[in-house]
Scaffold this motif. Structure first.
Motif, PDB file in Angstrom:
ATOM      1  N   HIS A  11       0.811  -1.210   0.000  1.00  0.00           N
ATOM      2  CA  HIS A  11       0.000   0.000   0.000  1.00  0.00           C
ATOM      3  C   HIS A  11       0.849   1.266   0.000  1.00  0.00           C
ATOM      4  O   HIS A  11       2.037   1.237   0.313  1.00  0.00           O
ATOM      5  CB  HIS A  11      -0.983   0.026   1.183  1.00  0.00           C
ATOM      6  CG  HIS A  11      -0.338   0.013   2.538  1.00  0.00           C
ATOM      7  ND1 HIS A  11      -0.265  -1.101   3.327  1.00  0.00           N
ATOM      8  CD2 HIS A  11       0.264   1.003   3.260  1.00  0.00           C
ATOM      9  CE1 HIS A  11       0.340  -0.814   4.463  1.00  0.00           C
ATOM     10  NE2 HIS A  11       0.683   0.450   4.455  1.00  0.00           N
ATOM     11  N   ALA A  13       0.497   4.989   1.791  1.00  0.00           N
ATOM     12  CA  ALA A  13      -0.271   5.562   2.904  1.00  0.00           C
ATOM     13  C   ALA A  13      -0.259   7.079   2.853  1.00  0.00           C
ATOM     14  O   ALA A  13       0.767   7.701   2.568  1.00  0.00           O
ATOM     15  CB  ALA A  13       0.290   5.084   4.236  1.00  0.00           C
ATOM     16  N   GLU A  60      -3.782   3.398   1.921  1.00  0.00           N
ATOM     17  CA  GLU A  60      -4.080   3.433   3.353  1.00  0.00           C
ATOM     18  C   GLU A  60      -4.220   4.882   3.791  1.00  0.00           C
ATOM     19  O   GLU A  60      -3.358   5.702   3.511  1.00  0.00           O
ATOM     20  CB  GLU A  60      -2.948   2.760   4.151  1.00  0.00           C
ATOM     21  CG  GLU A  60      -3.204   2.761   5.652  1.00  0.00           C
ATOM     22  CD  GLU A  60      -2.082   2.122   6.473  1.00  0.00           C
ATOM     23  OE1 GLU A  60      -0.917   2.226   6.090  1.00  0.00           O
ATOM     24  OE2 GLU A  60      -2.410   1.527   7.519  1.00  0.00           O
ATOM     25  N   HIS A  84       3.987   7.166   3.759  1.00  0.00           N
ATOM     26  CA  HIS A  84       4.937   6.058   3.564  1.00  0.00           C
ATOM     27  C   HIS A  84       4.440   5.116   2.484  1.00  0.00           C
ATOM     28  O   HIS A  84       3.273   5.181   2.082  1.00  0.00           O
ATOM     29  CB  HIS A  84       5.174   5.299   4.875  1.00  0.00           C
ATOM     30  CG  HIS A  84       3.980   4.527   5.389  1.00  0.00           C
ATOM     31  ND1 HIS A  84       3.111   5.025   6.323  1.00  0.00           N
ATOM     32  CD2 HIS A  84       3.515   3.283   5.088  1.00  0.00           C
ATOM     33  CE1 HIS A  84       2.177   4.122   6.591  1.00  0.00           C
ATOM     34  NE2 HIS A  84       2.381   3.057   5.850  1.00  0.00           N
ATOM     35  N   CYS A  86       4.530   0.809   1.582  1.00  0.00           N
ATOM     36  CA  CYS A  86       4.720  -0.444   2.314  1.00  0.00           C
ATOM     37  C   CYS A  86       4.891  -1.623   1.371  1.00  0.00           C
ATOM     38  O   CYS A  86       4.082  -1.841   0.470  1.00  0.00           O
ATOM     39  CB  CYS A  86       3.511  -0.693   3.212  1.00  0.00           C
ATOM     40  SG  CYS A  86       3.599  -2.258   4.103  1.00  0.00           S
ATOM     41  N   GLU A 134       7.784   1.143   4.886  1.00  0.00           N
ATOM     42  CA  GLU A 134       7.294   0.166   5.864  1.00  0.00           C
ATOM     43  C   GLU A 134       7.455  -1.232   5.266  1.00  0.00           C
ATOM     44  O   GLU A 134       7.216  -1.431   4.070  1.00  0.00           O
ATOM     45  CB  GLU A 134       5.797   0.434   6.133  1.00  0.00           C
ATOM     46  CG  GLU A 134       5.160  -0.555   7.107  1.00  0.00           C
ATOM     47  CD  GLU A 134       3.665  -0.284   7.329  1.00  0.00           C
ATOM     48  OE1 GLU A 134       3.007   0.328   6.469  1.00  0.00           O
ATOM     49  OE2 GLU A 134       3.161  -0.703   8.394  1.00  0.00           O
TER      50      GLU A 134
HETATM   51 ZN    ZN Z   1       1.189   1.342   6.252  1.00  0.00          ZN
END
Ligand code: ZN
Length: 141
Positions: A11, A13, A60, A84, A86, A134
């Motif tokens: 994802h 974010a 996200e 961020h 991920c 992440e």
């Molecule tokens: Zn995340």
């Protein structure tokens, strides 16, 4: 393979001030669907995972639960925006061990509990060209 390499972009974010409003916007504007919502006390955030029609990489949304949340700090300093990205890894501890060996600056040297029961850890944005990365190991079914 348990080598801790990134398998999938899971994802992207976005830090937001009002998760309900932003959910509606992304549903209306892009046709994304809310897949899951969760309060992650450990990280001081409300999280909403939205997915495009055919699946693939999710979006996200992160809203801070309080002024102590890392997302509050981010919003104060940078405003709303991409927070961020991920990647899913098969084994987060191997990934962290390898990064440590390579001298990559980590925020988390050991995994913590993230949304959706995943084990997560963050790599320092200074080490990754200004991007907070992440890593997530999804719970085994
Ligand atoms: Zn995340």
């Amino acid at each position: 393979m348990k080598d801790g390499k990134a398998e999938t972009l899971y994802h992207v974010a976005i830090a937001v001030r009002n998760i309900d409003e932003v959910e509606k916007l992304y549903e209306t504007a892009l046709g994304l669907k809310v897949h899951h919502r969760e309060i992650v006390e450990e990280q001081g955030v409300k999280s909403s995972m939205l997915v495009p029609e055919d699946g693939g990489t999710a979006l996200e949304l992160l809203e801070p639960l309080s002024d102590n949340s890392p997302i509050s700090n981010f919003l104060e300093k940078r405003g709303e925006g991409i927070h961020h990205i991920c990647f899913i890894v098969d084994n987060i501890q191997s990934a962290l061990n390898r990064l440590k060996e390579q001298g990559v600056q980590l925020i988390d040297e050991s995994p913590r509990l993230g949304a959706y029961g995943a084990k997560v850890a963050f790599i320092h944005p200074k080490a990754m060209n200004g991007v907070l990365i992440e890593l997530a190991e999804m719970p085994k079914k």
